[in-house]
Motif scaffolding. Structure first.
Motif, PDB file in Angstrom:
ATOM      1  N   SER A   1      52.772  80.277  92.447  1.00 14.76           N
ATOM      2  CA  SER A   1      52.396  79.176  91.568  1.00 14.76           C
ATOM      3  C   SER A   1      51.456  78.178  92.204  1.00 14.76           C
ATOM      4  N   THR A   2      51.088  78.355  93.459  1.00 11.54           N
ATOM      5  CA  THR A   2      50.200  77.399  94.113  1.00 11.54           C
ATOM      6  C   THR A   2      49.100  78.150  94.823  1.00 11.54           C
ATOM      7  N   THR A   3      48.013  77.462  95.087  1.00 14.85           N
ATOM      8  CA  THR A   3      46.919  78.003  95.877  1.00 14.85           C
ATOM      9  C   THR A   3      46.523  76.957  96.905  1.00 14.85           C
ATOM     10  N   THR A   4      45.975  77.434  97.988  1.00 17.63           N
ATOM     11  CA  THR A   4      45.663  76.505  99.077  1.00 17.63           C
ATOM     12  C   THR A   4      44.189  76.358  99.333  1.00 17.63           C
ATOM     13  N   MET A   5      43.355  77.249  98.747  1.00 17.22           N
ATOM     14  CA  MET A   5      41.918  77.148  98.977  1.00 17.22           C
ATOM     15  C   MET A   5      41.189  77.311  97.655  1.00 17.22           C
ATOM     16  N   THR A   6      40.085  76.651  97.524  1.00 19.29           N
ATOM     17  CA  THR A   6      39.260  76.738  96.335  1.00 19.29           C
ATOM     18  C   THR A   6      37.900  77.263  96.724  1.00 19.29           C
TER      19      THR A   6
ATOM     20  N   PRO B   1      43.619  79.965  82.761  1.00 20.45           N
ATOM     21  CA  PRO B   1      44.313  79.484  83.970  1.00 20.45           C
ATOM     22  C   PRO B   1      45.738  79.019  83.700  1.00 20.45           C
ATOM     23  N   ASN B   2      46.249  79.249  82.465  1.00 17.57           N
ATOM     24  CA  ASN B   2      47.533  78.669  82.083  1.00 17.57           C
ATOM     25  C   ASN B   2      48.643  79.701  82.012  1.00 17.57           C
ATOM     26  N   GLY B   3      48.508  80.801  82.748  1.00 18.72           N
ATOM     27  CA  GLY B   3      49.537  81.823  82.705  1.00 18.72           C
ATOM     28  C   GLY B   3      50.834  81.371  83.361  1.00 18.72           C
ATOM     29  N   ASN B   4      51.933  81.876  82.840  1.00 17.72           N
ATOM     30  CA  ASN B   4      53.254  81.521  83.354  1.00 17.72           C
ATOM     31  C   ASN B   4      53.664  82.562  84.399  1.00 17.72           C
TER      32      ASN B   4
ATOM     33  N   SER C   1      56.161  82.469  86.370  1.00 15.60           N
ATOM     34  CA  SER C   1      57.607  82.701  86.406  1.00 15.60           C
ATOM     35  C   SER C   1      57.981  83.863  85.491  1.00 15.60           C
ATOM     36  N   GLN C   2      57.354  83.928  84.319  1.00 14.36           N
ATOM     37  CA  GLN C   2      57.644  85.040  83.425  1.00 14.36           C
ATOM     38  C   GLN C   2      57.187  86.365  84.016  1.00 14.36           C
ATOM     39  N   LEU C   3      56.009  86.380  84.670  1.00 14.09           N
ATOM     40  CA  LEU C   3      55.546  87.596  85.323  1.00 14.09           C
ATOM     41  C   LEU C   3      56.499  88.003  86.436  1.00 14.09           C
ATOM     42  N   ALA C   4      56.934  87.011  87.238  1.00 16.40           N
ATOM     43  CA  ALA C   4      57.868  87.318  88.323  1.00 16.40           C
ATOM     44  C   ALA C   4      59.179  87.883  87.778  1.00 16.40           C
ATOM     45  N   ALA C   5      59.641  87.327  86.636  1.00 16.49           N
ATOM     46  CA  ALA C   5      60.886  87.831  86.044  1.00 16.49           C
ATOM     47  C   ALA C   5      60.713  89.263  85.558  1.00 16.49           C
ATOM     48  N   ALA C   6      59.557  89.573  84.987  1.00 19.38           N
ATOM     49  CA  ALA C   6      59.315  90.937  84.517  1.00 19.38           C
ATOM     50  C   ALA C   6      59.286  91.914  85.686  1.00 19.38           C
ATOM     51  N   VAL C   7      58.608  91.528  86.784  1.00 20.31           N
ATOM     52  CA  VAL C   7      58.567  92.398  87.957  1.00 20.31           C
ATOM     53  C   VAL C   7      59.965  92.571  88.533  1.00 20.31           C
ATOM     54  N   ALA C   8      60.758  91.484  88.550  1.00 20.57           N
ATOM     55  CA  ALA C   8      62.116  91.564  89.086  1.00 20.57           C
ATOM     56  C   ALA C   8      62.986  92.510  88.254  1.00 20.57           C
ATOM     57  N   GLU C   9      62.834  92.467  86.908  1.00 25.17           N
ATOM     58  CA  GLU C   9      63.619  93.360  86.053  1.00 25.17           C
ATOM     59  C   GLU C   9      63.259  94.821  86.306  1.00 25.17           C
ATOM     60  N   VAL C  10      61.975  95.072  86.572  1.00 30.81           N
ATOM     61  CA  VAL C  10      61.579  96.441  86.903  1.00 30.81           C
ATOM     62  C   VAL C  10      62.243  96.866  88.208  1.00 30.81           C
ATOM     63  N   GLY C  11      62.266  95.950  89.193  1.00 32.29           N
ATOM     64  CA  GLY C  11      62.863  96.278  90.480  1.00 32.29           C
ATOM     65  C   GLY C  11      64.347  96.546  90.395  1.00 32.29           C
ATOM     66  N   LYS C  12      65.044  95.859  89.478  1.00 29.01           N
ATOM     67  CA  LYS C  12      66.491  96.050  89.376  1.00 29.01           C
ATOM     68  C   LYS C  12      66.854  97.437  88.855  1.00 29.01           C
ATOM     69  N   GLN C  13      65.940  98.090  88.188  1.00 28.32           N
ATOM     70  CA  GLN C  13      66.233  99.422  87.676  1.00 28.32           C
ATOM     71  C   GLN C  13      66.215 100.476  88.775  1.00 28.32           C
TER      72      GLN C  13
END
Length: 894
Positions: free
Chosen positions: A427-432, A867-870, A872-884
């Motif tokens: 959720s953060t970036t350090t360089m532009t 630039p307004n993507g969520n 957290s939702q992407l991370a949750a989707a990836v996590a659900e795939v991993g749990k399988q």
């Protein structure tokens, strides 16, 4: 009954008595000599019974009956016995039985029937006697036949469209017996048995199932019975054909051979031609458009270069190029030599044999070259080792379910080569990174990946960014582009252009407030290559996009380039569209302009892709084009039915102040895309207009109906409209083609007093009656109303983003997700499940055709959600795939 029989027997016993005569006619008949073997106890039965008859005019009718065996037969009419003198009797013998046969006839006149007419029907019945009893025949009714003159309902003249059904009613005159009906077409009998398109109903109506041109005729209903024949008035049926447009002809050549001119195309109202008063085609039969013919430019020589050093053969040379200007657009090449050679002067020309000093020099050069090669090999090995060590450190799959929260990084231990505790933050970036990405000139460029935070994959940053004013940078970029052959088709200026310099890290170009962007994913550009890439929005009048038939432009025309660059992975071009897509109503194609300038279909949406170079995902408001070849693109649709519709955005503007009595309201009918709206807003800012109310969306159908606009409910005591007609129209084809921008109607109003500042009215916009949009206009003219910028808010960010700042997902985490989900997983825990959870499972065939399906999914997610993507939702989707798949976490649990 016994008494009656006795009486009959008594009568029969007088066998020698003669029949009694009266009034000159036989009154009764007796059987004097019955046939031998005949049974005396048979009841008479009728061989002939009286039947219903009709009196025509004044002619009497005859009723007859015949019975065997019968001694007497009499007629009884309306309950009274007919006088015996009115009977005519005949006797005979049945040859098969030998029994006597008696036949009796009477006549009934019109006067007899008219005596009881209106009270009850006139009827007659035979009564036959034998020695065994009596028998009655059936009743026969005698009616006076007639047929009235006037039809109860006659057919009427009609005009109908071809293939429309027709019903011609006919109710014949009253009559006895009821009249039969037949139809005449131009005095010829209509026979339904010979024409399947025609039939007659039980109510005598003539029905034509589908009107044909041959059915244009005069129709007459004919009623007839035994008395008379009546004809109705003739009804003229006219079958008309409404006109239809033919397809457009090809565009004519440009009117000028050099410079700006005009070209036109035409169509005729012959598909079909209007017949029998049918409506003529609506719309224009000629379209004109501006064209520009590039003028030929003859080539001219540049200045001669300086003379080269004197060569071994005592010659030196100089050159020039045909580049000031270079020949183009069919211009002539330069004439003359491009290379000039001459002998050197004697003091500049020396010939000496190589000595010991030259040999030493050559040996030294070879030694230096060998050292440089060795140093280069050592540097490559060191770099690869460092890079390999870092990849091993981040190989832990636990980052897929860590929620992407930043924590401290612990150093790796000798017994645990994997960094199990690394949990990077998405959720953060350090360089532009903005502007041009170029290596420093003071030393060799190195890409170092230190043991720092994973969100800073470039470490201390061995790349610098050139920051200069946008105007100066744009002018420099355009100046460089002007040397390329493809530049002539690009718009001049940088208002609708984004550009940047990119390497293997990728990036993004955006044209603000248009919804148009180009995503260059990581590794799309080969390592070691640096590309200058541009993204351009074209105005419709700048590019000639030929459309035919029911085709229409659904998106802006966008160029990205330079064309011909090598991409190893598809870039994603995002742009808006205005179609209400449905497979049964639309055939949508992605078009690309070739190097020769012709537009070609490269993809048909909804069909299986015929090439892996292009793919398009169509969403409700935007489309995302995957392309490995940059160029000029547009989305074109062809309607398959009249239910196909485009979205129009209806926007009202009016001046912020009214110094005179006249006041104008402008109603724009635009394609519902951000780029068109942006242009109108910029135009209205220059005109000093203000927005009236919120914009509306109108679904414009392919029904060939023009768009109509009218104004209503103005207070007549304060305002009046200067519009002469009840409504204004925008032609259908002007809107449907999508090639004519800024279509609008102006309502000119006049206030009756300069003190009037309040305006209240309604503006109605419709294509078909009963289906439209109503705008309520109510505002104060004198009030200083600032132009509404909320309509299209300025997009956050800059037109060019280079490297990690162009992506929501950090580079290293992206790589980890790809390496984890690309291989087929147990229980389906791989990229297919991720696509399903992100609602992208309709594109599995396209993803599977690529070397890294997961990379395609993440690229599309970046294009849709920047630039307004969520995250957290992407991370949750990836996590659900991993749990399988428990194997994904085996290392983390150790």
């Amino acid at each position: 009954m016994q008494t009656g029989r006795a009486a009959l027997r008594c009568t029969r016993g007088r066998c020698g008595r003669s029949p009694r005569a009266g009034s000159g006619a036989q009154q009764s008949a007796t059987v004097a000599n019955p046939a031998s073997g005949a049974s005396p106890d048979l009841l008479p039965h009728f061989q002939l019974e009286p039947e219903d008859v009709y009196i025509v005019k004044n002619k009497a009718v005859s009723l007859a009956c015949r019975a065997t065996p019968a001694t007497q037969i009499y007629f009884k009419c309306n309950g009274e016995w007919v006088h015996q003198g009115d009977h005519v009797t005949q006797h005979s013998t049945d040859r098969s039985t030998g029994l006597p046969v008696m036949e009796v006839r009477i006549e009934v006149t019109r006067q007899q029937v008219e005596k009881i007419f209106g009270l009850e029907e006139y009827w007659c019945q035979c009564v036959a006697w034998s020695s065994s009893g009596t028998t009655k025949s059936q009743k026969a009714f005698v009616r006076i036949a007639y047929l009235r003159k006037n039809f109860e309902q006659e057919p009427t003249a009609r005009e109908v469209s071809i293939e429309q059904g027709i019903v011609l009613p006919c109710r014949p005159p009253e009559g006895i017996p009821p009249a039969e009906v037949e139809w005449l077409r131009n005095e010829e009998l209509v026979d339904p048995a010979l024409d399947a398109n025609v039939y007659v109903t039980p109510e005598h109506s003539l029905v034509l199932r589908q009107a044909r041109l041959a059915d244009t005729a005069n129709y007459t209903c004919v009623a007839k019975n035994i008395v008379a024949r009546r004809r109705s008035a003739s009804a003229a049926i006219t079958v008309y054909v409404n006109g239809g447009w033919s397809t457009w002809t090809q565009w004519s050549g440009c009117s000028t051979s050099c410079g700006r001119g005009w070209q036109k195309r035409s169509r005729t109202c012959t598909n079909p031609t209007p017949l029998n008063g049918g409506a003529f085609c609506e719309g224009q039969n000629v379209q004109k458009t501006a064209c520009t013919t590039l003028c030929p430019v003859d080539g001219a020589w540049s200045e001669w270069s300086k003379w080269s050093e004197c060569g071994a053969e005592c010659t030196h040379w100089r050159s020039r190029e045909c580049s000031e200007p270079a020949p183009r657009n069919g211009g002539r090449d330069c004439h003359g030599p491009e290379l000039d050679t001459r002998n050197c002067t004697s003091e500049l020309c020396t010939h000496a044999a190589p000595g010991a000093e030259d040999v030493a020099l050559y040996v030294g050069l070879v030694a230096v070259a060998v050292c440089l090669v060795l140093l280069l090999l050592v540097g490559v090995l060191v770099y690869c080792r460092k890079k390999g060590g870092l990849d091993a450190d981040v190989a832990d799959s636990s980052i897929l379910t860590a929620g992407f929260q930043p924590v401290s990084i612990k150093p790796s231990k000798a017994d645990n080569p994997s960094l199990l505790t690394i949990q990077p933050d998405l959720s953060t970036t350090t360089m532009t990174y903005q502007g041009s990405l170029c290596p420093r000139q003071d030393g060799p460029a190195k890409l170092q990946l230190p043991n720092g935070h994973l969100l800073s994959p470039l470490g201390a940053g061995r790349h610098t960014l050139h920051h200069s004013s946008p105007a100066a940078e744009g002018a420099d970029f355009v100046a460089r582009l002007s040397t390329q052959s493809y530049f002539r088709s690009l718009p001049r200026g940088t208002n609708n252009m984004a550009y940047g310099t990119f390497n293997f890290l990728g990036g993004r170009l955006m044209i603000p407030n248009t919804g148009i962007s180009l995503l260059i994913p990581p590794d799309a550009i080969p390592r070691g290559k640096i590309y200058e890439v541009y993204l351009t929005l074209h105005k419709q009048e700048e590019v000639r996009l030929p459309l035919a038939g029911c085709q229409t432009l659904l998106s802006p025309i966008v160029s990205c380039g330079p064309p011909g660059v090598l991409l190893t992975r598809p870039a994603i071009l995002a742009m808006g569209h205005c179609v209400e897509a449905s497979a049964e109503n639309w055939s949508i194609r992605l078009k690309k302009q070739s190097c020769e300038g012709t537009w070609e279909d490269v993809l048909q949406l909804g069909a299986e892709p015929c090439t892996e170079l292009y793919y398009c995902q169509l969403e409700a408001q935007a489309c995302y084009v995957f392309t490995e070849q940059l160029g000029r693109f547009a989305l074109v649709g062809e309607s398959l039915s009249m239910a196909a519709s485009k979205r129009l955005k209806l926007v009202l503007f009016a001046p912020a102040a009214c110094p005179s009595l006249e006041y104008n309201i402008r109603v724009y009918c635009l394609s519902d895309t951000q780029d068109v709206l942006k242009e109108v807003i910029q135009l209205e800012k220059q005109l000093g207009g203000q927005l009236i109310g919120a914009p509306r969306v109108l679904h414009f159908k392919d029904s060939y109906h023009n768009l109509r606009l009218s104004i209503h409910d103005m207070p007549s005591s304060l305002w009046k409209s200067k519009l002469l007609a009840s409504y204004q129209e925008i032609p259908f084809y002007h809107i449907w083609s999508g090639l004519q921008p800024f279509l609008h109607c102006t309502f000119t109003l006049e206030r009756l007093s300069t003190s009037t500042c309040e305006l209240a009215c309604k503006i109605w916009v419709w294509q078909v009656e009963g289906d439209g949009q109503s705008f309520t206009v109510n505002f104060n003219i004198a009030k200083d109303t600032r132009f509404s910028d909320w309509l299209v808010p300025d997009e956050v960010g800059t037109p060019a983003l280079v490297g990690p700042s162009a992506f929501k997902i950090p580079f290293l985490i992206r790589q980890k997700i790809i390496s984890s989900l690309d291989p087929p997983g147990t229980r389906g825990a791989d990229w297919r499940t991720l696509a399903q959870k992100l609602n992208l499972d309709s594109h599995l065939s396209f993803f599977a055709s690529k070397a890294s399906p997961t990379a395609m999914i993440l690229n599309l997610w970046e294009a849709r959600h920047f630039p307004n993507g969520n995250l957290s939702q992407l991370a949750a989707a990836v996590a659900e795939v991993g749990k399988q798949d428990g194997a994904l976490f085996s290392e983390a649990e150790c």
